[in-house]
Design a protein around this motif. Structure first.
Motif, short mmCIF file in Angstrom:
data_model
loop_
_atom_site.label_atom_id
_atom_site.label_comp_id
_atom_site.label_asym_id
_atom_site.label_seq_id
_atom_site.Cartn_x
_atom_site.Cartn_y
_atom_site.Cartn_z
N LEU A 84 0.85 -1.18 0.00
CA LEU A 84 0.00 0.00 0.00
C LEU A 84 0.90 1.24 0.00
CD1 LEU A 84 -2.75 1.48 0.38
CD2 LEU A 84 -2.41 1.19 2.85
N ARG A 86 -0.46 4.71 -0.49
CA ARG A 86 -1.18 5.73 0.27
C ARG A 86 -2.65 5.70 -0.12
NH1 ARG A 86 1.04 8.70 -3.99
NH2 ARG A 86 -0.49 9.89 -5.18
N TYR A 87 -3.47 6.37 0.67
CA TYR A 87 -4.87 6.61 0.33
C TYR A 87 -4.98 8.01 -0.27
CZ TYR A 87 -6.90 2.50 2.53
OH TYR A 87 -7.26 1.20 2.83
N SER A 88 -5.67 8.14 -1.40
CA SER A 88 -5.90 9.45 -1.99
C SER A 88 -7.23 10.05 -1.50
CB SER A 88 -5.91 9.36 -3.52
OG SER A 88 -6.91 8.46 -3.97
N HIS A 91 -11.47 4.94 0.76
CA HIS A 91 -11.77 3.80 -0.11
C HIS A 91 -11.12 3.89 -1.49
CE1 HIS A 91 -14.48 2.81 3.07
NE2 HIS A 91 -15.25 3.84 2.84
N ARG A 93 -7.18 3.92 -2.96
CA ARG A 93 -5.78 3.86 -2.56
C ARG A 93 -4.87 3.53 -3.74
NH1 ARG A 93 -6.67 -1.22 0.56
NH2 ARG A 93 -7.09 -2.85 -0.95
N ILE A 95 -1.71 1.34 -4.88
CA ILE A 95 -1.04 0.11 -4.48
C ILE A 95 0.05 -0.23 -5.51
CG2 ILE A 95 -2.97 -0.82 -3.16
CD1 ILE A 95 -3.79 -2.45 -5.56
N ARG A 115 -10.26 1.46 -6.29
CA ARG A 115 -11.44 2.06 -5.67
C ARG A 115 -12.39 0.95 -5.21
NH1 ARG A 115 -13.82 7.06 -5.96
NH2 ARG A 115 -12.27 7.66 -7.53
N GLU A 208 -12.29 -1.11 6.92
CA GLU A 208 -12.61 -0.42 5.67
C GLU A 208 -13.90 -0.92 5.07
OE1 GLU A 208 -10.37 1.22 1.73
OE2 GLU A 208 -9.57 -0.58 2.65
#
Length: 213
Positions: A84, A86-88, A91, A93, A95, A115, A208
């Motif tokens: 991983l 980061r998350y933008s 739900h 991210r 990868i 997504r 999540e």
């Protein structure tokens, strides 16, 4: 045979493709409850693939496994590592995956935007598409130039989940399309079998997944 292991590229990843291909689906394999189809795509020499199957698992548990980054190199065919970045947004991210290839084929890798969404009271979707840019540096691997997959999971009842998975990918490098297309079912079939096996002892519902509206 070494070329067979290349099918990880067409294997990942679980997951309906938003392209305008209008060709009919052709049955390729129907084994152990897993049905795999292929069709040609206008403008591409690499075929698109679809798989349908049932998981003996509640839908939220199945979704949790398929979005659990630390498990992806355990079930995705020939995936060497997954990370991983980061998350933008919630739900969504970024990868990274690296795929180990047998000599003399070069290893592959990619960065993807993934997504996760809820489509209804008992239906969920995972859409994954490769991304590029200066923040995603090239490595010694061949970067996969195009990958777009969608997995849709629908609860059949409290213990079973129906899954439809479509994938279109361009593997990059010098691999001939005829060789990839000839074995396009190997990666997806083995990936699905791995998922089914892991779900026998995987009983997690991630935070999540719980937070999906």
């Amino acid at each position: 045979m070494p070329i067979q292991k290349f099918n990880l590229i067409v294997g990942f990843t679980f997951l309906a493709v938003g392209i305008s291909a209008q060709e009919s689906w052709n049955l390729l394999k129907n084994q152990d409850g897993i049905t795999i189809y292929w069709r040609s795509v206008p403008g591409s020499s690499f075929n698109q693939i679809k798989a349908t199957f049932v998981l003996q698992s509640p839908v939220k548990t199945a979704l949790s496994l398929l979005t659990d980054i630390k498990y992806q190199n355990k079930y995705i065919y020939s995936c060497d590592s997954s990370k991983l970045i980061r998350y933008s947004e919630p739900h969504v991210r970024i990868i990274y995956h690296r795929f180990k290839m047998p000599w003399p084929i070069s290893d592959r890798d990619d960065y993807c935007i993934q997504r996760i969404s809820r489509l209804g009271t008992s239906k969920y979707q995972i859409e994954t598409k490769n991304t590029t840019g200066k923040e995603y540096p090239l490595t010694s691997c061949v970067r996969i130039p195009y990958e777009h997959s969608v997995i849709q999971l629908t609860a059949m009842d409290e213990t079973r989940t129906y899954v439809e998975y479509q994938l279109k990918t361009e593997p990059g490098g010098l691999l001939p399309a005829w060789a990839v297309n000839a074995m396009i079912d190997v990666g997806p079939f083995n990936t699905i079998k791995n998922i089914q096996q892991i779900l026998k002892s995987y009983h997690v519902v991630s935070d999540e997944v719980k937070s999906l509206n």
